[in-house]
Enzyme design. Structure first.
Site, PDB file in Angstrom:
ATOM      1  CB  SER A   7       0.339   3.227   2.151  1.00  0.00           C
ATOM      2  OG  SER A   7       0.697   2.049   1.468  1.00  0.00           O
ATOM      3  CG  HIS A  32      -3.360   1.395   3.779  1.00  0.00           C
ATOM      4  ND1 HIS A  32      -4.718   1.207   3.852  1.00  0.00           N
ATOM      5  CD2 HIS A  32      -3.005   1.043   2.512  1.00  0.00           C
ATOM      6  CE1 HIS A  32      -5.174   0.795   2.676  1.00  0.00           C
ATOM      7  NE2 HIS A  32      -4.149   0.672   1.848  1.00  0.00           N
ATOM      8  CG  ASP A  34      -1.320  -1.125   0.297  1.00  0.00           C
ATOM      9  OD1 ASP A  34      -2.561  -1.168   0.194  1.00  0.00           O
ATOM     10  OD2 ASP A  34      -0.677  -0.060   0.376  1.00  0.00           O
ATOM     11  CG  MET A  36      -0.355  -5.512  -3.660  1.00  0.00           C
ATOM     12  SD  MET A  36       0.697  -4.425  -4.632  1.00  0.00           S
ATOM     13  CE  MET A  36       0.191  -2.831  -4.001  1.00  0.00           C
ATOM     14  CG  HIS A  65      -5.997  -2.203   0.286  1.00  0.00           C
ATOM     15  ND1 HIS A  65      -5.516  -1.220  -0.544  1.00  0.00           N
ATOM     16  CD2 HIS A  65      -7.017  -2.797  -0.397  1.00  0.00           C
ATOM     17  CE1 HIS A  65      -6.201  -1.222  -1.669  1.00  0.00           C
ATOM     18  NE2 HIS A  65      -7.106  -2.185  -1.614  1.00  0.00           N
ATOM     19  CG  MET A  67      -5.137  -4.417  -3.439  1.00  0.00           C
ATOM     20  SD  MET A  67      -3.842  -3.189  -3.672  1.00  0.00           S
ATOM     21  CE  MET A  67      -3.062  -3.256  -2.072  1.00  0.00           C
ATOM     22  CG  MET A 136      -8.916   1.023  -4.608  1.00  0.00           C
ATOM     23  SD  MET A 136      -7.632   1.302  -3.366  1.00  0.00           S
ATOM     24  CE  MET A 136      -6.212   1.724  -4.385  1.00  0.00           C
ATOM     25  CG  ASP A 174      -5.117   3.192  -0.887  1.00  0.00           C
ATOM     26  OD1 ASP A 174      -4.085   3.860  -1.014  1.00  0.00           O
ATOM     27  OD2 ASP A 174      -5.136   1.950  -0.794  1.00  0.00           O
TER      28      ASP A 174
HETATM   29  C1  DX5 Z   1      -2.047   1.003  -4.197  1.00  0.00           C
HETATM   30  C2  DX5 Z   1      -2.100   0.823  -2.700  1.00  0.00           C
HETATM   31  C3  DX5 Z   1      -1.948   2.085  -1.983  1.00  0.00           C
HETATM   32  C4  DX5 Z   1      -0.618   2.765  -2.175  1.00  0.00           C
HETATM   33  C5  DX5 Z   1      -0.786   4.229  -1.927  1.00  0.00           C
HETATM   34  O1  DX5 Z   1      -2.335  -0.187  -4.821  1.00  0.00           O
HETATM   35  O2  DX5 Z   1      -3.326   0.242  -2.330  1.00  0.00           O
HETATM   36  O3  DX5 Z   1      -2.220   1.924  -0.606  1.00  0.00           O
HETATM   37  O4  DX5 Z   1       0.388   2.251  -1.364  1.00  0.00           O
HETATM   38  O5  DX5 Z   1       0.406   4.867  -2.242  1.00  0.00           O
HETATM   39  P1  DX5 Z   1       0.462   6.387  -2.697  1.00  0.00           P
HETATM   40  O6  DX5 Z   1      -0.037   7.191  -1.562  1.00  0.00           O
HETATM   41  O7  DX5 Z   1       1.901   6.562  -2.965  1.00  0.00           O
HETATM   42  O8  DX5 Z   1      -0.399   6.517  -3.931  1.00  0.00           O
HETATM   43 ZN    ZN Z   2      -3.952   0.355  -0.236  1.00  0.00          ZN
END
Ligand code: DX5
Ligand code: ZN
Length: 215
Positions: A7, A32, A34, A36, A65, A67, A136, A174
Site C-alpha cells: 500500500s 495498492h 488508496d 480517500m 482502492h 474510499m 477490510m 487490507d
Molecule cells: C486503510 C487502507 C489500507 C492501508 C493499509 O484505510 O485502505 O490500504 O494503507 O495499511 P497497513 O498495512 O499499515 O494497515
Molecule cells: Zn486500502
C-alpha cells in the site's frame, strides 16, 4: 498464485520513485493505491494527478482502492490516470452491480469492498460479477491500525462463494497485516494481501523478502 500488493499510503512520497523500484526489483507486480475523499472516510489522501504522475514512473498494476462516495462519478478519470483495477465500497455505491459493470466497460478490472462492520451478505451477490472482493480488516481511513481478527470469518465465507460461483475472482484483505499474522490471513482463503506499514516501514527490501518467503 498469492500476490502481495504493497500500500502506497505508507510510502515516503518524496522518495516514491526509488521505493517503487525497490519493490519491483523484488518481484512485486501490484501496487495498492488508496484514494480517500474525506467523506466516506475521515482522511484525504491523493487523487488523479498523483496517480497519473506515478503511472509514468512504473509498470506496476495499479490496484486502486476507492474510499470515496459515489465512485461511479470518476470511473473514466481513474482510467485516464492509468488505473488497472478499481475497487469500490458497497457502502458507497448507489448501485454496486451497475458500478462494477461500468468499471469493466471502461476497460478495467472491478472489485468490491466491505467495511469490517458490514455484513458479509452485502458482498455475496457481487462475487459472480467481480474480479476481486476486498475484505477490510481495519476500519478504512488510515494506515498502521490493528488487525481485526473477526474479519477472517468473513474472508472464509467469501472464499467458499468464490470457489462455487467465480473461481477466477481474487480475494484481497487490507489493514494491519504483517508477517506475524500473514499465515492466518492466507489460511482464511485470501490470495491477495495488502500491506502498507509492514512493507514501507523500515527496510523495504528485507520486508518484501520476508513477505514473499511466506506467500
Ligand atoms: C486503510 C487502507 C489500507 C492501508 C493499509 O484505510 O485502505 O490500504 O494503507 O495499511 P497497513 O498495512 O499499515 O494497515
Ligand atoms: Zn486500502
Amino acid at each position: 498464485m498469492n500476490i502481495l500488493s504493497p500500500s502506497m499510503l505508507a510510502a515516503d512520497f518524496g522518495n516514491l520513485k526509488a521505493q517503487l523500484e525497490t519493490i519491483e526489483k523484488n518481484g512485486i507486480e501490484w501496487l495498492h493505491v488508496d484514494v480517500m475523499d474525506g467523506i466516506f472516510v475521515p482522511s484525504i489522501s491523493f487523487g488523479m494527478p498523483v496517480i497519473s504522475s506515478i503511472r509514468k514512473q512504473t509498470k506496476l498494476f495499479f490496484d486502486t482502492h476507492l474510499m470515496i462516495m459515489d465512485p461511479e462519478r470518476y470511473i473514466d478519470d481513474f482510467k485516464k490516470a492509468g488505473c488497472d483495477l478499481l475497487t469500490v465500497h458497497a457502502e458507497a455505491c448507489k448501485d454496486t452491480a451497475d458500478t462494477l459493470k461500468k468499471i469493466k466497460a471502461a476497460g478495467m478490472k472491478a472489485g468490491v469492498s466491505l467495511n469490517p462492520e458490514t455484513d458479509v451478505k452485502e458482498a455475496l451477490p457481487f462475487v459472480e460479477i467481480a474480479d476481486l472482493v476486498l475484505v477490510m480488516s481495519v476500519h478504512p481511513g488510515f494506515g498502521g491500525q490493528k488487525f481485526i481478527p473477526e474479519t477472517l470469518k468473513k474472508a472464509e465465507i467469501i472464499r467458499r462463494e468464490i470457489n462455487k460461483t467465480n473461481p477466477g475472482c481474487r480475494l484481497e484483505m487490507d489493514g494491519g497485516i504483517g508477517t506475524a499474522n500473514l499465515k492466518e490471513v492466507l489460511a482464511a482463503g485470501v490470495d491477495t494481501v495488502v500491506a502498507g506499514t509492514a512493507v514501507f516501514g523500515g527496510n523495504i527490501d528485507e520486508n518484501v523478502k520476508a513477505f514473499k518467503s511466506m506467500l
